[in-house]
Write a protein that holds these residues in place. Structure first.
Motif, short mmCIF file in Angstrom:
data_model
loop_
_atom_site.label_atom_id
_atom_site.label_comp_id
_atom_site.label_asym_id
_atom_site.label_seq_id
_atom_site.Cartn_x
_atom_site.Cartn_y
_atom_site.Cartn_z
N CYS A 335 0.81 -1.22 0.00
CA CYS A 335 0.00 0.00 0.00
C CYS A 335 0.84 1.27 0.00
O CYS A 335 0.49 2.26 -0.66
N TRP A 336 1.96 1.26 0.70
CA TRP A 336 2.79 2.47 0.76
C TRP A 336 3.48 2.76 -0.57
O TRP A 336 3.67 3.92 -0.95
N SER A 337 3.80 1.70 -1.31
CA SER A 337 4.34 1.90 -2.66
C SER A 337 3.30 2.51 -3.58
O SER A 337 3.59 3.38 -4.41
N THR A 338 2.05 2.09 -3.40
CA THR A 338 0.97 2.65 -4.19
C THR A 338 0.72 4.11 -3.81
O THR A 338 0.48 4.96 -4.67
N ALA A 340 2.93 6.16 -2.73
CA ALA A 340 4.03 6.93 -3.32
C ALA A 340 3.82 7.11 -4.83
O ALA A 340 4.07 8.20 -5.38
N TRP A 341 3.36 6.06 -5.51
CA TRP A 341 3.12 6.13 -6.95
C TRP A 341 2.08 7.19 -7.26
O TRP A 341 2.23 7.99 -8.20
N LEU A 342 1.04 7.24 -6.50
CA LEU A 342 -0.01 8.24 -6.71
C LEU A 342 0.45 9.64 -6.30
O LEU A 342 0.13 10.63 -6.96
N ALA A 343 1.22 9.73 -5.20
CA ALA A 343 1.71 11.03 -4.75
C ALA A 343 2.61 11.68 -5.82
O ALA A 343 2.60 12.90 -6.00
N ARG A 345 2.11 11.65 -8.78
CA ARG A 345 1.18 12.22 -9.75
C ARG A 345 0.28 13.28 -9.11
O ARG A 345 -0.71 13.70 -9.70
N GLY A 346 0.64 13.68 -7.91
CA GLY A 346 -0.09 14.74 -7.24
C GLY A 346 -1.40 14.30 -6.60
O GLY A 346 -2.24 15.14 -6.26
N ILE A 347 -1.57 12.98 -6.40
CA ILE A 347 -2.80 12.44 -5.83
C ILE A 347 -2.49 11.82 -4.47
O ILE A 347 -1.63 10.93 -4.38
N LEU A 348 -3.15 12.28 -3.44
CA LEU A 348 -2.91 11.77 -2.10
C LEU A 348 -4.07 10.87 -1.67
O LEU A 348 -5.23 11.28 -1.72
N VAL A 349 -3.73 9.64 -1.26
CA VAL A 349 -4.73 8.68 -0.79
C VAL A 349 -4.28 8.11 0.55
O VAL A 349 -3.16 8.36 1.01
N ALA A 350 -5.14 7.33 1.18
CA ALA A 350 -4.82 6.73 2.47
C ALA A 350 -4.33 5.31 2.28
O ALA A 350 -4.95 4.52 1.55
N PRO A 351 -3.22 4.92 2.92
CA PRO A 351 -2.74 3.54 2.83
C PRO A 351 -3.68 2.60 3.57
O PRO A 351 -4.22 2.92 4.63
N GLY A 352 -3.87 1.41 3.02
CA GLY A 352 -4.80 0.47 3.61
C GLY A 352 -4.43 -0.01 4.99
O GLY A 352 -5.31 -0.37 5.78
N ASP A 353 -3.13 -0.02 5.31
CA ASP A 353 -2.76 -0.53 6.64
C ASP A 353 -3.08 0.45 7.77
O ASP A 353 -2.91 0.11 8.94
#
Length: 383
Positions: A335-338, A340-343, A345-353
């Protein structure tokens, strides 16, 4: 003669804050900075805070009630409680609920965090909550000094009987909706053991596909009895009232009465103007349908863009989030790699853990941003 020394239970001498889990959102700071550095600005899909206007009918009610010099009561206005009863009956088929079975509260989070403590649960007791869960259930157990277990399996409790069991349907973060048969099974299991069952139903009006979410207060679920059952409802999501802190508790009058007795001594009271606003919000369905349509459009746009970018969406039939997983040739991405991948691209999401170890390969994507920001996210995911 040597006197026997009574064995006392060991005490936890740590500061209370040290018993609580780390505040998860602090871990997202670096990724938020990365997302903010995007040339077109950040698209924040992490916390899921409402961004659309508070309904005008609610604003008018708040303004009209602004002259409020006296203390509110903890039990709240009769009109506030009746509005909650009427809404539950009209929208969710709840019957048999009286004025003594409803309690307005200042936001659902403080209620959830204090529930175990206020029900007399403490060291040696057990609190259960879902394997993927809003972190405040665990916080509440830790605050009370109780043990906790995150599980979706009733058999996982083994010989121990939880004093309190939390349900969350529609669920945060996954958007999962529990079917009628499952809800009935959990109600029966708790009643057989004397476990208090509390259902967090704050997303019950945020459903998009599949079966309609049901309240545990629905007679289809509970057989027409509210014994041992409580439901938590919030107006933050359905009515854009997160800033008003309007929520309420409903269910078994004995349990509501016990919590009322404690909360009176603590001075936990919903301000009068907010209660007046809450009455109007619960009585008006038009603004809910309008907001639902906004979210449905944003959800569809983000879901399509994520799937087009190689993500898999699991559950997500309700709530205000998409429960997404990004797969690579090596398998599901951490989840943290995901994040980072989205960040990048300027998109901030919450990690599942943030929501338990079961979420380590998912991210939670909120669709509460403005239409313009959602469109920006869609464009970036297509790039």
């Amino acid at each position: 003669m040597v006197e026997e020394v009574a064995q006392r239970p060991s005490r936890d001498h740590r500061k209370v804050s040290q018993r609580l889990p780390d505040f998860p959102w602090d871990k997202l700071t670096a990724h938020a900075a990365t997302a903010r550095a995007h040339p077109d600005g950040i698209v924040d899909l992490s916390v899921g805070t409402p961004v659309d206007p508070t309904p005008e009918v609610v604003q008018e009610a708040l303004r009209a009630a602004a002259d409020s010099p006296g203390y509110p009561t903890t039990i709240g206005l009769e009109a506030t409680r009746q509005a909650a009863i009427d809404w539950l009956a009209r929208r969710h088929g709840v019957t048999g609920l009286g004025l003594d079975g409803v309690l307005p509260v200042t936001g659902s989070k403080e209620l959830i965090a204090s529930m175990a403590l206020h029900l007399g649960i403490g060291p040696g007791d057990l609190v259960g909550y879902p394997a993927l869960a809003y972190p405040t259930y665990e916080v509440g157990a830790a605050l009370a000094g109780a043990d906790s277990l995150a599980t979706d399996s009733l058999t996982a409790f083994g010989p121990r009987t939880p004093r309190l069991l939390w349900l969350n349907s529609p669920a945060n973060p996954s958007g999962r909706v529990l079917p009628l048969d499952h809800l009935r099974k959990v109600v029966d299991w708790c009643r057989e053991r004397g476990t208090v069952l509390v259902s967090d139903e704050c997303y019950i009006e945020c459903a998009w596909e599949g079966e309609r979410p049901l309240s545990i207060l629905d007679p289809q679920v509970n057989g027409g009895s509210l014994d041992g059952l409580l439901a938590v409802h919030s107006l933050s999501k359905r009515s854009n009232l997160a800033g008003y802190r309007c929520a309420f508790l409903a269910g078994d009058p004995a349990l509501v009465g016990e919590l009322l007795a404690i909360r009176k001594n603590l001075g936990l009271q919903m301000p009068g103007p907010q209660q007046r606003a809450m009455i109007e919000a619960l009585a008006d369905d038009a603004h809910v349908e309008e907001q639902h349509a906004r979210y449905a459009a944003r959800r569809a746009a983000l879901k399509g863009a994520l799937e087009g970018a190689g993500f898999t969406i699991d559950h997500s039939e309700a709530s205000l989030y998409l429960w997404a997983q990004r797969r690579t040739e090596a398998g599901p991405q951490d989840c943290w790699s995901t994040v980072a991948w989205l960040a990048d691209r300027g998109i901030l999401v919450a990690p599942g853990d943030f929501y338990g170890t079961a979420g380590r390969h998912h991210v939670r994507v909120a669709f509460t941003a403005t239409d313009e920001r959602v469109a920006a996210a869609v464009s970036r995911l297509a790039g």
